[in-house]
Structure formats: structure tokens, C-alpha cells
Design a protein around this motif. Structure first.
Motif, short mmCIF file in Angstrom:
data_model
loop_
_atom_site.label_atom_id
_atom_site.label_comp_id
_atom_site.label_asym_id
_atom_site.label_seq_id
_atom_site.Cartn_x
_atom_site.Cartn_y
_atom_site.Cartn_z
N LYS A 1 0.82 -1.20 0.00
CA LYS A 1 0.00 0.00 0.00
C LYS A 1 0.86 1.26 0.00
CE LYS A 1 -2.70 -0.32 3.48
NZ LYS A 1 -3.72 -0.35 4.52
N GLY A 2 2.06 1.18 0.52
CA GLY A 2 2.95 2.33 0.55
C GLY A 2 3.64 2.60 -0.77
N HIS A 3 3.54 1.67 -1.72
CA HIS A 3 4.22 1.84 -3.01
C HIS A 3 3.55 2.89 -3.88
CE1 HIS A 3 6.70 -2.11 -3.08
NE2 HIS A 3 6.73 -1.51 -1.92
N LYS A 4 2.34 3.34 -3.52
CA LYS A 4 1.72 4.40 -4.31
C LYS A 4 2.43 5.74 -4.09
CE LYS A 4 -1.88 4.93 -0.87
NZ LYS A 4 -3.26 4.70 -0.59
N TRP A 5 3.28 5.82 -3.06
CA TRP A 5 4.06 7.02 -2.80
C TRP A 5 5.39 7.00 -3.55
CZ3 TRP A 5 2.28 11.07 0.09
CH2 TRP A 5 1.13 10.84 0.82
N ALA A 6 5.63 5.99 -4.36
CA ALA A 6 6.92 5.83 -5.02
C ALA A 6 7.27 7.02 -5.91
CB ALA A 6 6.95 4.54 -5.84
N LEU A 7 6.32 7.51 -6.68
CA LEU A 7 6.61 8.59 -7.62
C LEU A 7 7.00 9.88 -6.89
CD1 LEU A 7 6.72 9.54 -10.53
CD2 LEU A 7 4.31 10.17 -10.32
N ILE A 8 6.23 10.25 -5.88
CA ILE A 8 6.53 11.51 -5.19
C ILE A 8 7.82 11.41 -4.38
CG2 ILE A 8 5.13 11.05 -3.14
CD1 ILE A 8 4.36 14.04 -3.21
N LEU A 9 8.08 10.26 -3.74
CA LEU A 9 9.30 10.12 -2.94
C LEU A 9 10.54 10.04 -3.82
CD1 LEU A 9 8.12 7.72 -0.11
CD2 LEU A 9 8.50 10.18 0.01
N THR A 10 10.45 9.32 -4.93
CA THR A 10 11.60 9.22 -5.83
C THR A 10 11.89 10.57 -6.48
OG1 THR A 10 11.05 6.91 -6.27
CG2 THR A 10 12.55 7.98 -7.80
N SER A 11 10.85 11.27 -6.91
CA SER A 11 11.09 12.59 -7.51
C SER A 11 11.63 13.57 -6.49
CB SER A 11 9.81 13.12 -8.17
OG SER A 11 8.79 13.23 -7.22
N LEU A 12 11.19 13.46 -5.22
CA LEU A 12 11.74 14.32 -4.17
C LEU A 12 13.22 14.03 -3.94
CD1 LEU A 12 11.24 16.42 -1.90
CD2 LEU A 12 10.80 14.47 -0.41
N MET A 13 13.59 12.76 -3.91
CA MET A 13 14.99 12.40 -3.71
C MET A 13 15.86 12.89 -4.86
SD MET A 13 15.53 10.97 -0.83
CE MET A 13 17.11 10.26 -1.11
N ILE A 14 15.39 12.73 -6.09
CA ILE A 14 16.17 13.19 -7.25
C ILE A 14 16.26 14.71 -7.25
CG2 ILE A 14 16.15 13.30 -9.77
CD1 ILE A 14 15.07 10.42 -9.71
N PHE A 15 15.16 15.38 -6.89
CA PHE A 15 15.17 16.85 -6.80
C PHE A 15 16.19 17.31 -5.77
CE2 PHE A 15 13.44 20.64 -4.63
CZ PHE A 15 13.56 21.54 -5.68
N LEU A 16 16.19 16.70 -4.58
CA LEU A 16 17.15 17.09 -3.54
C LEU A 16 18.58 16.80 -3.97
CD1 LEU A 16 15.29 16.01 -0.29
CD2 LEU A 16 15.74 18.32 -1.10
N LEU A 17 18.78 15.68 -4.64
CA LEU A 17 20.13 15.34 -5.13
C LEU A 17 20.61 16.39 -6.13
CD1 LEU A 17 22.40 13.14 -5.25
CD2 LEU A 17 21.18 12.27 -7.24
N LEU A 18 19.77 16.76 -7.08
CA LEU A 18 20.18 17.73 -8.09
C LEU A 18 20.36 19.12 -7.50
CD1 LEU A 18 18.00 16.63 -11.13
CD2 LEU A 18 20.41 16.18 -10.72
#
Length: 182
Positions: free
Chosen positions: A65-82
Motif C-alpha cells: 500500500k505504501g508503493h503508491k508514494w513511489a513517484l513523489i518520494l523518488t522525484s523528491l529524492m532526485i530533486f534534492l540530489l540535483l
């Protein structure tokens, strides 16, 4: 030119144009582009590998059920990395050293987490406001204290993160200044 130690956190400009605008377009070149080719180049293969690695690391501890947050969390991590990689470019600063940036990221995610918890598990979420075994006379005071603590949490964490980043940058600035003067 006489500069203070905190001038390193101001956005530099050239001919009146803030250089942060130019440098923020640079990480966009690192984002993957959609194409219809079967064979991709090395850059897009590396980008997809990195995105899959980040997604796998973020989603492994969560249930289905937590995998629906995958897009927002992954994009947040990539945004913070960049955004943090921006600080490595010359004549730029790291935007995450600013309190406004940290609070702008912390508050919506905190509110989404809080509202999702209240919607899906209201009794478990409200149970955190009152520790188990509390005497009856202390219940109203503890509920007010825990509610205040819950509401202040994103502000406190944002201020701590900003202070830690600023202290680290100031320490590096002081050491480099002392090294060049010696």
C-alpha cells in the motif's frame, strides 16, 4: 571587497542576472528524456539505473500500500540530489541552506503524512497524543502539549536542518579563510 561570512549564502549575480536561474537549468540536462528507441545511450542507461536504485531503496521497507508514494518520494529524492549538486558549481549556492526552501519542502509532506494517518488509522494516530498509563488529572495538559509538539515539528526540524547546513558551510569557510591567510 569586504565580505562577511554570511555573504556566501546570498545568490550571486552577473550583470544583474541571478546566476541561480542559469545554474538551475543545468540539472534539467541530467533528467532522462523519453524516446522510442530500443537501444539507448550510456547516459539514459545510467539515469534509469539511478532512478531504479533510488526507488528500490525507498520502497523496500514499505508494504504494497505504501508503493503508491513511489513517484513523489523518488522525484523528491532526485530533486534534492540535483539541488544539492548545484552547490558544487562555481558562483552558486545550495538552495537547501535557506530556511524557506526547507520549510516549503517539509510542511506539505508533514501535512500529507498527518492527514493520511488520521484518515486511514484515526485511533492509532490520536493515540500518539496521549502516552499509555497517564494519570487522569494530566490527560488534558498532555494532550495540549503533544498537539503543540506535533504542530511545531516541521518548523523545528526545518530550523535544525538549516542551522546544521549553515554551520557546516561556515566551518568550511572559516577553515579555508584561515588556510589562505596562513
Amino acid at each position: 571587497m569586504n565580505m562577511s561570512f554570511f555573504d556566501q549564502f546570498s545568490s550571486p549575480s552577473f550583470l544583474g542576472i541571478p546566476l541561480i536561474l542559469i545554474s538551475m537549468t543545468f540539472p534539467a540536462l541530467l533528467l532522462p528524456s523519453l524516446d522510442n528507441r530500443w537501444i539507448t545511450n550510456r547516459l539514459s542507461t545510467l539515469q534509469l539505473w539511478l532512478i531504479n536504485l533510488i526507488t528500490k531503496q525507498l520502497m523496500t521497507p514499505l508494504d504494497k500500500k505504501g508503493h503508491k508514494w513511489a513517484l513523489i518520494l523518488t522525484s523528491l529524492m532526485i530533486f534534492l540530489l540535483l539541488i544539492n549538486l548545484l552547490g558544487l558549481l562555481p558562483y552558486t549556492f545550495t538552495p537547501t541552506t535557506q530556511l524557506s526552501m526547507n520549510l516549503a519542502l517539509a510542511f506539505p509532506l508533514w501535512l500529507a503524512t498527518l492527514l493520511t494517518g488520521l484518515r486511514n488509522q484515526p485511533s492509532a494516530s490520536l493515540a500518539h497524543l496521549l502516552p499509555e498509563g497517564t494519570p487522569t488529572l494530566l490527560i488534558p495538559a498532555l494532550i495540549l502539549i503533544e498537539t503543540t509538539s506535533l504542530l511545531i515539528r516541521p518548523l523545528a526540524l526545518g530550523v535544525r536542518l538549516t542551522a546544521n547546513l549553515t554551520a557546516g558551510h561556515l566551518l568550511i569557510q572559516l577553515i579555508s579563510t584561515a588556510t589562505t591567510s596562513l
